[in-house]
Design a protein around this motif. Structure first.
Motif, PDB file in Angstrom:
ATOM      1  N   SER A 148       0.836  -1.211   0.000  1.00 59.81           N
ATOM      2  CA  SER A 148       0.000   0.000   0.000  1.00 59.81           C
ATOM      3  C   SER A 148       0.868   1.258   0.000  1.00 59.81           C
ATOM      4  N   CYS A 149       2.075   1.152   0.549  1.00 62.41           N
ATOM      5  CA  CYS A 149       3.009   2.292   0.483  1.00 62.41           C
ATOM      6  C   CYS A 149       3.267   2.671  -0.981  1.00 62.41           C
ATOM      7  N   LEU A 150       3.369   1.642  -1.819  1.00 64.18           N
ATOM      8  CA  LEU A 150       3.690   1.893  -3.230  1.00 64.18           C
ATOM      9  C   LEU A 150       2.509   2.514  -3.977  1.00 64.18           C
ATOM     10  N   LYS A 151       1.307   2.392  -3.372  1.00 67.95           N
ATOM     11  CA  LYS A 151       0.122   2.950  -4.045  1.00 67.95           C
ATOM     12  C   LYS A 151      -0.193   4.368  -3.574  1.00 67.95           C
ATOM     13  N   THR A 152       0.573   4.846  -2.587  1.00 65.06           N
ATOM     14  CA  THR A 152       0.322   6.180  -2.026  1.00 65.06           C
ATOM     15  C   THR A 152       0.455   7.262  -3.092  1.00 65.06           C
ATOM     16  N   HIS A 153      -0.453   8.233  -3.021  1.00 64.27           N
ATOM     17  CA  HIS A 153      -0.372   9.373  -3.946  1.00 64.27           C
ATOM     18  C   HIS A 153      -0.338  10.681  -3.201  1.00 64.27           C
ATOM     19  N   PRO A 154       0.569  11.646  -3.544  1.00 63.15           N
ATOM     20  CA  PRO A 154       1.674  11.464  -4.482  1.00 63.15           C
ATOM     21  C   PRO A 154       2.651  10.401  -3.978  1.00 63.15           C
ATOM     22  N   PRO A 155       3.478   9.852  -4.860  1.00 62.79           N
ATOM     23  CA  PRO A 155       4.327   8.728  -4.481  1.00 62.79           C
ATOM     24  C   PRO A 155       5.315   9.082  -3.362  1.00 62.79           C
ATOM     25  N   LEU A 156       5.707   8.053  -2.632  1.00 59.61           N
ATOM     26  CA  LEU A 156       6.664   8.247  -1.540  1.00 59.61           C
ATOM     27  C   LEU A 156       8.092   8.275  -2.084  1.00 59.61           C
ATOM     28  N   ASP A 157       8.957   8.990  -1.373  1.00 64.14           N
ATOM     29  CA  ASP A 157      10.372   9.033  -1.742  1.00 64.14           C
ATOM     30  C   ASP A 157      11.224   8.173  -0.819  1.00 64.14           C
ATOM     31  N   LEU A 158      10.613   7.771   0.307  1.00 63.25           N
ATOM     32  CA  LEU A 158      11.383   6.995   1.294  1.00 63.25           C
ATOM     33  C   LEU A 158      10.406   6.363   2.283  1.00 63.25           C
ATOM     34  N   ILE A 159      10.747   5.132   2.725  1.00 61.58           N
ATOM     35  CA  ILE A 159       9.938   4.462   3.752  1.00 61.58           C
ATOM     36  C   ILE A 159      10.856   4.145   4.926  1.00 61.58           C
ATOM     37  N   VAL A 160      10.475   4.588   6.115  1.00 60.46           N
ATOM     38  CA  VAL A 160      11.297   4.312   7.300  1.00 60.46           C
ATOM     39  C   VAL A 160      10.461   3.536   8.310  1.00 60.46           C
ATOM     40  N   LEU A 161      10.953   2.355   8.661  1.00 55.93           N
ATOM     41  CA  LEU A 161      10.289   1.552   9.684  1.00 55.93           C
ATOM     42  C   LEU A 161      11.197   1.488  10.894  1.00 55.93           C
ATOM     43  N   SER A 162      10.628   1.201  12.039  1.00 59.21           N
ATOM     44  CA  SER A 162      11.484   0.934  13.186  1.00 59.21           C
ATOM     45  C   SER A 162      11.001  -0.313  13.881  1.00 59.21           C
TER      46      SER A 162
END
Ligand SMILES: Nc1nc2c(c(=O)[nH]1)N[C@H]1C(S)=C(S)[C@@H](COP(=O)(O)OP(=O)(O)OC[C@H]3O[C@@H](n4cnc5c(N)ncnc54)[C@H](O)[C@@H]3O)O[C@H]1N2
Ligand code: MOO
Length: 697
Positions: free
Chosen positions: A261-275
């Motif tokens: 679902s992160c990849l479907k976010t609009h506008p697109p994401l530039d970075l994903i940070v998990l902890s």
């Protein structure tokens, strides 16, 4: 249930792929995700705060735009006030106008006259000084006269055009974050719209079955989510736009679905940070999920303490057009904070445009190498500190003022990586190198300050301002370095270089004894890099050119700059603008004037720009300035002689990366050609500093 994670697989004590050095980790991650500055957009001045400049700002006008009165009083010729004192006031005839801000003068201030002027009003032609109203009085018996009870000197209470910002000066550099201090400059220059870099969009997710969002009741065994706020707000501080992803349980299917679902976010994401969930425990699912994706994991395990389990990688966008960087930071808040500073901050800096990405400068472009460059506060350790060899250790410290002077004491906070308060309470951190096993009590350490405090620049230039040097420094910025310049004049630049307080000083100091520029002043500890020539000449307004030629013809003289000075210096309707004593241009002018004191001689300004502005705006008719400045003000230029502009570099700073980059730019034929096009005079072959030649080979 697209994937089959068996219970055995989940409980297997998986090993990290390979624990690598921090720089190697950064290199591998960059090789996978290829970070690049994002696109740019235009925003209104009111929206520019905290954004990053996409292009350098070249001042389109002078600030102030004209010579102005700095006090309420009378505009006059200082020479008329010499000898005035309380018991013997000097009377000057009042001109028939009162100057208020926003209105240009109609009358010229001739010798023996004065014009009432308010603070902020443009100085009239002929005046070179403003007497404060407190040092004057009026007599009802002689209403046309103002009396001065004190003498004044040329330039007193006058703010010269361009003395704050000179037209053509690079006031802000690309990659600079705009705080209130910078947006005020944009406003002063009349810029209503600014080109800025798009803000990186970052998804922040916390993982773990035990994680509970603030505001929810805490069930047994649960812990409140501190990381989402820590990461989110840090990212916002660095200019990112944060998308809050909430908490995801330690469930591979759910994590995988979340990434989708992160990849479907609009506008697109530039970075994903998990902890969380990156270590070897049974519930640690994040890195397992990432392994299944393409391109997957670049690094899992870095020789840092805290922060070892950090996992860096990327996932392909749905259209396979790009790779979205993904980072899984360790769950312990202090570990998350350090890895955030080590890997996420530099990545966001590249995406957001505050740091350039140049593969040949990877280490510097990372932006977190200040400790490697030796920037930090000196402090001493109050007690012995044991460190784990094989990992670069970061120790949060609190600074304490020692009772009997000397450097502050750096007290380790010693709360461990699970602490969430240590980062907030610490003043900074000390880096203990990989190979170090312990540091004795009393050891001197460098403390890297935390927080958004003032960061020293990679290259600090102090000295004379020049459009040519400005352009060279911009090229250094493009190579990923931060640059600050203080335009305080050649003499202060020389002093700063002598004391090694700057990396570079641009100077043009003339020595009348040797008739040479700069070289006679250079101390042993400073390297002179031969710069370029700047053609100096007489500047006049275009409409006066015919008059100038006619005057010379009448006197049977060739149309040269020196002859023009000779002829116009003798005419009292041709007002000059002089330069300040001590400047090289003043020495040149004094030589040409041979003791004569033409009209305007006392009108002394401090820069080439102020000379050009005075002539362009009609407060003077001629002066001496350099060709590039004359061109900026659209003035006619009659050449006189070359002035040398050289670079002074303290020898102990020649090997600093930003200075090496500067020298590389300076020797680059492309850049030399650009300077020639700007009107500077360059030799065919650049000089090489002796010290760096030795160190290079
Ligand atoms: N046998 C080994 N165990 C561990 C190793 C190791 O090498 N061998 N490494 C340790 C190191 S170092 C760290 S750091 C931690 C990191 O582990 P994870 O990244 O897998 O993190 P978790 O286990 O999920 O959580 C650690 C800790 O932090 C709390 N946590 C997690 N998320 C949050 C949050 N959003 N807000 C507040 N607190 C959070 C979590 O509850 C745990 O207490 O692993 C060591 N183990
Ligand atoms: O290295 Mo872990 O990151 O100790 O806390």
């Amino acid at each position: 249930m697209a994937y089959s994670w068996s219970r055995e697989g989940m409980s297997r004590q998986e090993q990290f792929l390979e624990v690598v050095e921090r720089c190697e980790a950064w290199r591998r991650w960059c090789a996978m995700v290829r970070p690049q500055r994002l696109g740019t957009e235009r925003v209104a001045l009111g929206m520019a705060w905290n954004r990053v400049l996409a292009e350098e700002v070249v001042a389109p006008c002078d600030v102030p735009p004209f010579d102005r009165a700095l006090v309420d009083g009378y505009a006059l010729c200082a020479a008329d006030t010499f000898g005035a004192f309380e018991e013997q006031p000097v009377g000057l005839i009042l001109n028939d106008e009162t100057l208020t801000p926003g209105r240009m003068a109609r009358c010229e201030v001739r010798r023996g006259t004065a014009t009432p002027i308010a603070t902020g009003a443009p100085l009239p032609r002929g005046a070179d000084s403003v007497a404060m109203v407190e040092t004057t009085f009026l007599d009802p018996n002689t209403p046309q006269t103002v009396f001065l009870t004190r003498p004044t000197v040329p330039g007193r209470h006058v703010g010269y055009a361009g003395s704050d910002v000179a037209q053509g000066e690079i006031v802000l550099r690309r990659g600079q974050r705009l705080t209130a201090r910078e947006t005020a400059i944009l406003a002063a220059l009349g810029l209503a719209e600014i080109q800025v870099v798009r803000r990186p969009r970052v998804m922040v997710l916390s993982t773990g079955d035990e994680i509970c969002s603030p505001g929810q009741p805490l069930k047994p065994g649960q812990i409140y989510d501190a990381n989402a706020t820590l990461l989110g707000d840090s990212l916002r501080e660095w200019g990112a736009e944060v998308v809050a992803g909430g908490v995801v349980p330690d469930n591979p299917e759910m994590l995988d679905e979340t990434l989708n679902s992160c990849l479907k976010t609009h506008p697109p994401l530039d970075l994903i940070v998990l902890s969380g969930g990156t270590s070897k425990g049974a519930g640690d699912a994040c890195h397992r999920v990432l392994t299944r994706r393409s391109p997957g994991i670049a690094v899992h395990g870095v020789a840092l303490k805290p922060g070892k389990p950090v996992c860096l990688g990327g996932i392909e966008s749905t259209d396979s057009a790009r790779i979205v960087p993904v980072a899984v930071l360790p769950g312990f808040p202090t570990s998350a904070a350090f890895t955030l500073h080590e890997f996420i901050a530099p990545l966001v800096a590249i995406l957001g445009g505050t740091s350039a990405f140049d593969p040949s400068f990877t280490e510097i472009a990372s932006g977190t190498t200040r400790h490697r460059v030796g920037v930090g506060l000196d402090a001493s350790l109050p007690e012995r500190f044991d460190s784990e060899p094989g990992r670069t250790e970061y120790v949060l410290v609190h600074l304490v003022e020692p009772p009997q002077g000397g450097p502050p004491l750096a007290y380790p906070l010693g709360k461990g990586s699970g602490s969430v308060s240590a980062f907030a309470r610490a003043d900074g951190f000390v880096v203990i190198p990989t190979e170090c096993e312990y540091l004795d009590a009393g050891s001197l350490v460098k403390v890297i300050p935390l927080g958004a405090g003032v960061q020293p620049a990679d290259l600090m230039a102090i000295g004379s301002h020049c459009a040519g040097l400005d352009r060279l420094l911009s090229a250094v910025v493009d190579r990923g370095f931060s640059v600050k310049s203080l335009n305080v004049g050649s003499q202060m630049g020389l002093e700063a270089a002598r004391r090694s307080e700057c990396d570079l000083a641009g100077v043009h100091l003339y020595d009348p004894t040797t008739q040479d520029y700069n070289r006679p002043f250079v101390p042993e500890s400073v390297e002179l890099i031969e710069g370029y020539g700047r053609m100096q000449g007489v500047v006049i307004r275009g409409e006066d050119e015919a008059l100038a030629r006619a005057d010379l013809e009448l006197n049977g003289l060739e149309p040269t700059a020196a002859n023009l000075i000779r002829v116009w210096a003798a005419r009292d309707d041709r007002v000059m603008v002089n330069r300040n004593r001590g400047s090289g241009t003043r020495v040149l002018l004094d030589g040409l004037l041979q003791g004569s004191r033409p009209a305007g001689f006392g009108y002394e300004v401090k820069s080439h720009h102020a000379v050009a502005a005075a002539v362009a705006q009609g407060r003077a008719d001629w002066g001496v300035a350099i060709a590039p400045v004359a061109a900026m003000h659209r003035l006619r230029f009659w050449p006189l002689t070359l002035e040398r502009f050289d670079f002074l570099i303290p020898k102990d700073r020649l090997d600093r990366p930003a200075i090496r980059a500067f020298l590389a730019v300076w020797r680059d034929p492309v850049w030399r050609q650009k300077l020639i096009e700007l009107g500077f005079v360059l030799d065919s072959s650049p000089s090489t500093p002796t010290a760096s030649r030795t160190s290079e080979g």
